[in-house]
Design a protein around this motif. Structure first.
Motif, mmCIF file in Angstrom:
data_model
loop_
_atom_site.group_PDB
_atom_site.id
_atom_site.type_symbol
_atom_site.label_atom_id
_atom_site.label_comp_id
_atom_site.label_asym_id
_atom_site.label_seq_id
_atom_site.Cartn_x
_atom_site.Cartn_y
_atom_site.Cartn_z
ATOM 1 N N ASN A 1 0.863 -1.181 0.000
ATOM 2 C CA ASN A 1 0.000 0.000 0.000
ATOM 3 C C ASN A 1 0.900 1.231 0.000
ATOM 4 N N ARG A 2 0.930 1.944 -1.131
ATOM 5 C CA ARG A 2 1.800 3.115 -1.233
ATOM 6 C C ARG A 2 1.007 4.319 -1.678
ATOM 7 N N GLN A 3 1.138 5.419 -0.936
ATOM 8 C CA GLN A 3 0.583 6.711 -1.331
ATOM 9 C C GLN A 3 1.735 7.708 -1.349
ATOM 10 N N GLY A 4 2.075 8.210 -2.536
ATOM 11 C CA GLY A 4 3.237 9.083 -2.626
ATOM 12 C C GLY A 4 4.483 8.325 -2.207
ATOM 13 N N GLU A 5 5.170 8.860 -1.207
ATOM 14 C CA GLU A 5 6.379 8.195 -0.708
ATOM 15 C C GLU A 5 6.110 7.311 0.497
ATOM 16 N N ASP A 6 4.874 7.294 0.986
ATOM 17 C CA ASP A 6 4.513 6.425 2.107
ATOM 18 C C ASP A 6 4.301 5.008 1.596
ATOM 19 N N LEU A 7 5.101 4.069 2.060
ATOM 20 C CA LEU A 7 4.997 2.681 1.628
ATOM 21 C C LEU A 7 4.775 1.794 2.847
ATOM 22 N N PHE A 8 3.675 1.029 2.812
ATOM 23 C CA PHE A 8 3.356 0.110 3.895
ATOM 24 C C PHE A 8 3.294 -1.297 3.319
ATOM 25 N N ILE A 9 4.030 -2.210 3.939
ATOM 26 C CA ILE A 9 4.117 -3.594 3.488
ATOM 27 C C ILE A 9 3.713 -4.502 4.637
ATOM 28 N N GLU A 10 2.920 -5.516 4.321
ATOM 29 C CA GLU A 10 2.433 -6.424 5.358
ATOM 30 C C GLU A 10 2.331 -7.832 4.782
ATOM 31 N N THR A 11 2.752 -8.823 5.558
ATOM 32 C CA THR A 11 2.524 -10.210 5.159
ATOM 33 C C THR A 11 1.136 -10.630 5.609
ATOM 34 N N ARG A 12 0.497 -11.474 4.824
ATOM 35 C CA ARG A 12 -0.884 -11.868 5.082
ATOM 36 C C ARG A 12 -0.948 -13.333 5.520
ATOM 37 N N PRO A 13 -1.799 -13.615 6.509
ATOM 38 C CA PRO A 13 -1.898 -14.998 6.991
ATOM 39 C C PRO A 13 -2.672 -15.903 6.043
ATOM 40 N N THR A 14 -3.563 -15.330 5.220
ATOM 41 C CA THR A 14 -4.344 -16.144 4.299
ATOM 42 C C THR A 14 -3.801 -15.994 2.878
ATOM 43 N N THR A 15 -4.051 -16.988 2.065
ATOM 44 C CA THR A 15 -3.538 -16.995 0.697
ATOM 45 C C THR A 15 -4.669 -16.716 -0.281
ATOM 46 N N PRO A 16 -4.625 -15.599 -1.000
ATOM 47 C CA PRO A 16 -5.670 -15.309 -1.984
ATOM 48 C C PRO A 16 -5.522 -16.215 -3.198
#
Length: 324
Positions: free
Chosen positions: A281-296
């Motif tokens: 999830n990135r807005q401008g220079e803000d970047l947020f990264i997260e690992t997910r427990p479920t698999t899409p």
């Protein structure tokens, strides 16, 4: 009777993160539903909000209020009939105009079935320094339509941001609540606040294109296709999204660097990697990264920018970082 909230806010204000927080604190004895709309065709929020304890319907590809609100009516009626939720939360696209949506929910035909509670509008005060955002009619009218304004991302504000927020608050807040938050951490009790008296929300000058015929589900692969992309334009913005089959795996570090360096305003995605499923999830220079427990069931990523982009160049570099 289903209680309904709209959670709106301009691109990158933190709507999806706020929804995730609210879902994590949903009362165990309540049945919730989410109706989510995105500007792009691929439907990233649906992947991010899936398996969070609420029934989910998606309306991708622009404003859910287009074409007399027909996609919204269909999605709303399906949720009310099939899920009979205690609470329904509607998340319009950050480029969506609120008036037609509010008018529809308040129509006489829905009065026996729903109660419209407070509309929450998220505001990133850093955007108050961006002339391009301030001049966007949807940004302004989303704030006008709000019963409660959530000044979000407080952990990122500078002294100047706070001063601009204070000036805006003095000039425009009126009788509304303004609540500061970080990471969308708000009190779920705000959803039960009543809607204020109707305010004069301006009409939208225009909408984008009519939604795709299938309307209620995000883009899917067909046949033996390994991937496909979809484009959208409207409201002065352009988007490009890609969806990849469940066997496609991306090289983790190059994928994150691709998302970080892409010359666009907005990046959202859910990608399969050797290190697990990663949401971006990135807005401008803000970047947020997260690992997910479920698999899409697949990988998908969407880019949005305020002017046309050479999507083919970005696509070529994205395809090169697939491991298979």
């Amino acid at each position: 009777m289903t209680r309904v909230n709209i959670i709106t806010g301009f691109l990158g204000s933190g709507k999806t993160t706020t929804l995730l927080h609210l879902l994590a604190h949903k009362p165990a004895n309540e049945n919730w539903a989410i109706l989510v709309n995105e500007f792009g065709e691929v439907g990233i929020d649906g992947a991010l909000l899936a398996d969070r304890g609420a029934t989910l319907k998606e309306i991708p590809g622009g404003c859910m209020c287009c074409v007399n609100g027909l996609p919204l009516q269909v999605g709303l009626n399906m949720l009310l009939r099939q899920s009979k939720p205690d609470r329904l939360i509607i998340e319009p696209t950050g480029l969506g105009h609120p008036k037609q949506l509010l008018n529809m929910l308040r129509a006489a035909v829905y009065q026996p079935w729903i109660q419209v509670d407070a509309t929450l509008t998220l505001l990133d005060p850093r955007q108050l320094s961006d002339t391009r955002v301030l001049e966007n009619e949807n940004f302004r009218d989303q704030l006008v339509a709000a019963d409660i304004i959530i000044a979000n991302k407080s952990d990122t504000w500078s002294k100047d941001d706070r001063q601009r927020l204070a000036a805006w608050q003095q000039q425009f807040l009126g009788d509304r609540q303004l609540i500061e938050s970080a990471w969308g951490n708000i009190d779920p009790a705000l959803l039960s606040q009543p809607a204020l008296a109707d305010r004069a929300v301006p009409d939208a000058a225009h909408h984008h294109h009519a939604p795709r015929p299938q309307g209620l589900a995000a883009l899917k692969l067909e046949g033996d296709a390994r991937w496909r992309r979809a484009l959208n334009e409207g409201q002065g913005y352009a988007s490009c999204g890609w969806i990849f089959d469940g066997d496609t795996v991306f090289d983790t570090i190059p994928a994150l660097e691709w998302a970080r360096l892409a010359p666009v305003d907005r990046v959202k995605g859910v990608l399969r990697t050797p290190d697990g499923v990663v949401s971006i999830n990135r807005q401008g220079e803000d970047l947020f990264i997260e690992t997910r427990p479920t698999t899409p069931p697949d990988s998908r990523i969407e880019l949005i920018h305020h002017q046309p982009v050479d999507w083919n160049v970005l696509q070529t570099s994205l395809l090169k970082i697939r491991l298979n």
